[in-house]
Write an enzyme that holds these catalytic residues in place. Structure first.
Site, PDB file in Angstrom:
ATOM      1  N   GLU A  52      -2.367   7.938   0.064  1.00 46.61           N
ATOM      2  CA  GLU A  52      -3.047   7.234  -1.357  1.00 46.61           C
ATOM      3  C   GLU A  52      -4.389   6.676  -1.242  1.00 46.61           C
ATOM      4  O   GLU A  52      -5.152   7.111  -2.298  1.00 46.61           O
ATOM      5  CB  GLU A  52      -2.053   6.087  -1.676  1.00 46.61           C
TER       6      GLU A  52
ATOM      7  N   HIS B 201      10.187   1.065  -4.683  1.00 46.14           N
ATOM      8  CA  HIS B 201      10.277   2.060  -5.717  1.00 46.14           C
ATOM      9  C   HIS B 201      10.529   1.422  -7.032  1.00 46.14           C
ATOM     10  O   HIS B 201      10.545   2.341  -7.986  1.00 46.14           O
ATOM     11  CB  HIS B 201      11.598   3.095  -5.524  1.00 46.14           C
TER      12      HIS B 201
END
Length: 334
Positions: free
Chosen positions: A55, A124
């Site tokens: 990322e 998540h």
């Protein structure tokens, strides 16, 4: 909503060759939630492509591209997966325009699926909006409906500023019949999605639908509830909020992130400062609990629901009785 976002990306790619879409699994797979489905096939792998699972690298690459005239739209696969890129976002993406005295702009959109309600596990289901909204130099927006998802994403891609675009993943499969257009409220404007006279219910993203359900249920109790969808978390549309609360005299803020230092605390503080002499009761918040996101079987207890919102509305001193539900036995803090 997923289809509306897909259409927004496709239309932006077709309209401007500087627009690029990249991230983990956004190409061949079409994204975990299929938001980018078919885009690589249509526009080619030079404009829509997969990246390594890195990322910070995704974000750093986007910054370099934007410095050289491109308009990247990057996807962080899940909310908590974006944290490795946080240094790039806060130290570079948010600051470079100011650091260069306006000479360099970074028209980057960072798409982040966020929030719970899908039966996911930790890492998540985070609601990390307060981190980004607290960072000067970033716009932070989140849609609540399919039509507004299209509108906001097109506006975000065309915006000269970096935009954190938070997608409420539990609303990806929500549906409505609507024309997909960029016309409508500006990127920094809130929307009154249900007018009312007795209390202002303020929400955004995934909890707007919950707020609307609560407003419908509140009619059985004799309350006429106004519902505001913030849409833009930074900057915040103070005028729409203050106009409403000064009229109704009462307000409740709803979000699924933890309450302590959560985004709703800022809204409550701003409204108290601007509307104090119009308030009939303290501004209340209905939020997720101050815990790490719970296991899937427990998330229904964690997320704000209609009953919790109605309980908060009932505590707004309708009979001039102070709310002491936060006190424990003997008047001690619970």
């Amino acid at each position: 909503m997923a289809a509306a976002l897909n259409a927004a990306l496709a239309d932006a790619l077709a309209a401007d060759e500087r627009v690029l879409v990249f991230g983990e699994d956004v190409g061949t797979l079409g994204g975990v939630f299929r938001v980018t489905d078919g885009l690589e096939e249509r526009f080619g792998d030079q404009r829509v492509f997969d990246t390594p699972l890195a990322e910070a690298g995704i974000m750093g690459t986007a910054i370099g591209m934007a410095m050289n005239g491109m308009r990247p739209v990057v996807e962080m696969q899940f909310d908590a997966f974006a944290y490795p890129a946080f240094e790039q976002i806060t130290s570079h993406l948010a600051k470079l325009h100011n650091r260069t005295r306006g000479a360099v702009s970074l028209p980057i959109v960072v798409r982040i699926p966020y929030g719970g309600g899908i039966g996911g596990v930790e890492h998540h289901c985070d609601s990390s909006e307060a981190y980004y909204a607290h960072t000067p130099g970033l716009r932070v927006v989140t849609p609540a409906t399919p039509a507004d998802a299209y509108r906001l994403l097109r506006q975000a891609i065309e915006c000269p500023d970096p935009v954190i675009f938070l997608e409420p993943k539990r609303r990806y499969w929500s549906k409505e019949t609507a024309e997909l257009t960029s016309a409508g409220p500006a990127i920094d404007q809130a929307a009154v999605v249900k007018p009312g006279t007795d209390v202002t219910l303020i929400s955004y993203g995934g909890t707007v639908a919950t707020a609307l359900d609560a407003a419908a249920a509140a009619t059985d109790e004799g309350w006429d509830v106004e519902v505001i969808d913030l849409r833009s978390l930074s900057p915040v549309d103070d005028r729409t909020l203050t106009d409403s609360v000064r009229r109704t005299g009462r307000a409740v803020v709803v979000h699924e992130a933890a309450g302590f230092c959560g985004y709703g605390a800022e809204i409550a503080a701003r409204l108290t400062e601007r509307c104090f002499h119009h308030l009939q009761a303290p501004i209340l918040r209905v939020t997720g609990f101050d815990i790490p996101y719970p296991a899937p079987m427990l998330e229904s207890h964690h997320l704000p629901n209609v009953d919790r919102i109605l309980d908060a509305i009932a505590r707004l001193q309708w009979n001039d009785e102070p709310d002491q539900s936060w006190l424990g036995p003997g008047g001690d803090r619970a």
